[in-house]
Design an enzyme around this catalytic site. Structure first.
Site, PDB file in Angstrom:
ATOM      1  N   ASP A   1       0.850  -0.965   0.032  1.00  0.00           N
ATOM      2  CA  ASP A   1       0.017  -0.043   0.014  1.00  0.00           C
ATOM      3  C   ASP A   1       1.026   1.134   0.004  1.00  0.00           C
ATOM      4  O   ASP A   1       1.551   1.415   1.028  1.00  0.00           O
ATOM      5  CB  ASP A   1      -0.987  -0.145   1.244  1.00  0.00           C
ATOM      6  N   HIS A   2       0.797   1.866  -1.300  1.00  0.00           N
ATOM      7  CA  HIS A   2       1.755   3.074  -1.421  1.00  0.00           C
ATOM      8  C   HIS A   2       1.498   4.225  -0.366  1.00  0.00           C
ATOM      9  O   HIS A   2       2.155   5.346  -0.195  1.00  0.00           O
ATOM     10  CB  HIS A   2       1.814   3.617  -2.725  1.00  0.00           C
ATOM     11  N   ARG A   3       0.180   4.329   0.236  1.00  0.00           N
ATOM     12  CA  ARG A   3      -0.107   5.300   1.225  1.00  0.00           C
ATOM     13  C   ARG A   3       0.792   5.092   2.307  1.00  0.00           C
ATOM     14  O   ARG A   3       1.130   6.299   3.003  1.00  0.00           O
ATOM     15  CB  ARG A   3      -1.627   5.373   1.531  1.00  0.00           C
TER      16      ARG A   3
END
Length: 488
Positions: free
Chosen positions: A458-460
């Protein structure tokens, strides 16, 4: 909401319980008892499938089965009565359950006033622990003289669309008796429902001719019969329902070329979870190809180790341990995104999920506190997890609370993939097939055992640098398994 009620001093009813995590419905897979059978407190009477697992339901009192309210294959809302028990057999003639069956259908779709008054306030016991507050288990009211026909027509249209038969004709006053006013569920006795299921007929498309709008066996046979010029006149004397009758044969004729499978249970949960994950968490996937020859030698040696006797040793065990070590070296990857509070929740424990293919679909049970387990303990936990999943006995609790997941696509001969995150998790590692390939080793091209790893994150909350470090650490351990000791 309690799971049983007292209809009299003699008869008690058992309701579909919330088997965990606020699930709203379950499908009855199999009845283990029939009317007239004697049951005892704690005896399993049926198996149901929720959106997460198959669960066996025990009856909480002694008696004789008086009535089964739903046939196998029926999806039932939590709180609906599924079985009635005669707790004082021999004290008099019991009312015949068959006579009450037609009237029971709409009663099951909403609670009676007497039950509503009898329900205690606050949180009440369910099958697993204590359920949610009373307000969260209530269903919206389905009664009302003014809005019932409209709600029924909408419900019938939605159900028909979900079943793949297309929306029925636009509702008009004429066909109103064909759909019951309570909940939009067609009225039919259990044998008739089974007949419709066997013939592939959606009851929502059948025009009832029985008393009070009840669908009969003749109605189902008429809907399944090939289209004929006289069929509309014989089956549907009312003005408007003829299009609904004409549509059913088309579904039957198409079945030779297509098969329509209702989306429910585990498959429905998978679809919702994957769509939610794919369009909520921005996925990034990185790949690395690694020489795992030394890991394969270690696996062979561990199989002969007396300390590993009685447990299954395979490459997945070493890969799981490698991922746990990589997380220990990069703890920030073990986190979750809290959208409501706009916070990143870092987990100081690892519940390691293992994606498992089962006859009912993909499930992801997890090993609780995997980071604290020794290699033999991890091997034992993996073995139990896989065996339970194959037997279809994985509980909802076993699939809750995962933090990271491993999916082994290599068992299907696949080199790699771009896995989708399990909802609520930050990373998932895909392991490809381990194959003998030419590889440069110590300056020479030699045949080596090679595999490809893919890490989606998850690039968040996981930057490219962090994700790359985790993947590189896993690869480095598999290339040199002694790092399990030096890095642990």
């Amino acid at each position: 909401m309690t799971t049983m009620t007292e209809t009299s001093a003699r008869f008690r009813e058992f309701k579909m319980p919330d088997v965990g995590e606020g699930l709203t419905e379950a499908e009855i897979l199999k009845w283990f008892v029939q009317p007239g059978d004697t049951v005892t407190d704690g005896q399993v009477v049926c198996e149901v499938e929720t959106a997460k697992a198959a669960v066996e339901l025990p009856i909480p009192f002694d008696g004789v089965v008086h009535e089964l309210r739903f046939p196998e294959g029926t999806t039932v809302d939590v709180g609906q009565v599924i079985i009635a028990i005669d707790v004082a057999p021999g004290s008099g003639d019991a009312p015949a359950p068959a006579a009450a069956a037609p009237a029971q259908e709409p009663v099951d779709s909403s609670e009676t006033e007497a039950e509503a008054v009898a329900e205690p306030k606050g949180r009440t016991p369910v099958l697993v622990g204590y359920g949610v507050a009373e307000s969260s288990t209530k269903r919206r009211p389905r009664k009302g003289a003014a809005t019932a026909p409209e709600a029924a027509a909408v419900a019938a249209a939605v159900q028909a669309e979900l079943n793949g038969h297309g929306a029925p004709a636009a509702p008009t006053p004429a066909p109103a008796p064909a759909v019951p006013a309570q909940g939009g569920r067609p009225l039919a006795k259990p044998p008739v429902r089974k007949l419709a299921k066997d013939l592939g007929i959606d009851l929502a498309t059948v025009v009832p001719t029985g008393k009070d709008g009840i669908i009969t066996r003749e109605d189902v046979h008429a809907a399944a019969a090939p289209a004929a010029p006289e069929a509309p006149a014989a089956v549907a004397p009312p003005v408007a329902p003829a299009p609904a009758v004409a549509e059913a044969p088309a579904v039957v004729s198409d079945s030779a070329r297509e098969t329509r499978i209702p989306v429910k249970g585990v498959r429905k949960a998978i679809a919702q979870a994957m769509v939610g994950s794919a369009f909520t968490a921005p996925h990034v996937t990185e790949f690395v190809t690694v020489d795992v020859t030394r890991t394969m030698k270690l696996v062979a040696e561990l199989k002969e180790d007396k300390d590993m006797a009685g447990v299954r040793v395979n490459p997945l065990l070493i890969i799981a341990k490698a991922l746990l070590v990589a997380i220990k070296r990069n703890p920030e990857v073990n986190a979750a995104w809290d959208e409501a509070n706009q916070e990143i929740v870092q987990k100081h424990y690892v519940n390691l999920g293992i994606a498992a293919a089962t006859p009912r679909g993909l499930i992801v049970p997890n090993i609780k506190d995997a980071h604290d387990k020794t290699l033999p303990q991890l091997a034992e936990a993996l073995g139990e997890l896989v065996a339970t999943a194959r037997d279809g006995k994985t509980s909802p609790a076993a699939m809750a609370g995962g933090t990271v997941t491993i999916t082994n696509v290599g068992v299907f001969g696949v080199d790699t993939g771009t896995p989708i995150l399990n909802p609520g998790e930050s990373a998932i590692l895909a392991v490809g097939a381990i194959k003998l390939q030419p590889w440069v080793h110590k300056g020479k091209v030699k045949p080596r055992q090679v595999t490809t790893l893919a890490l989606s994150f998850d690039h968040r909350l996981v930057d490219g640098e962090l994700g790359s470090k985790v993947l590189a650490d896993v690869a480095a351990i598999l290339e040199q398994p002694k790092r399990l000791i030096t890095w642990a």
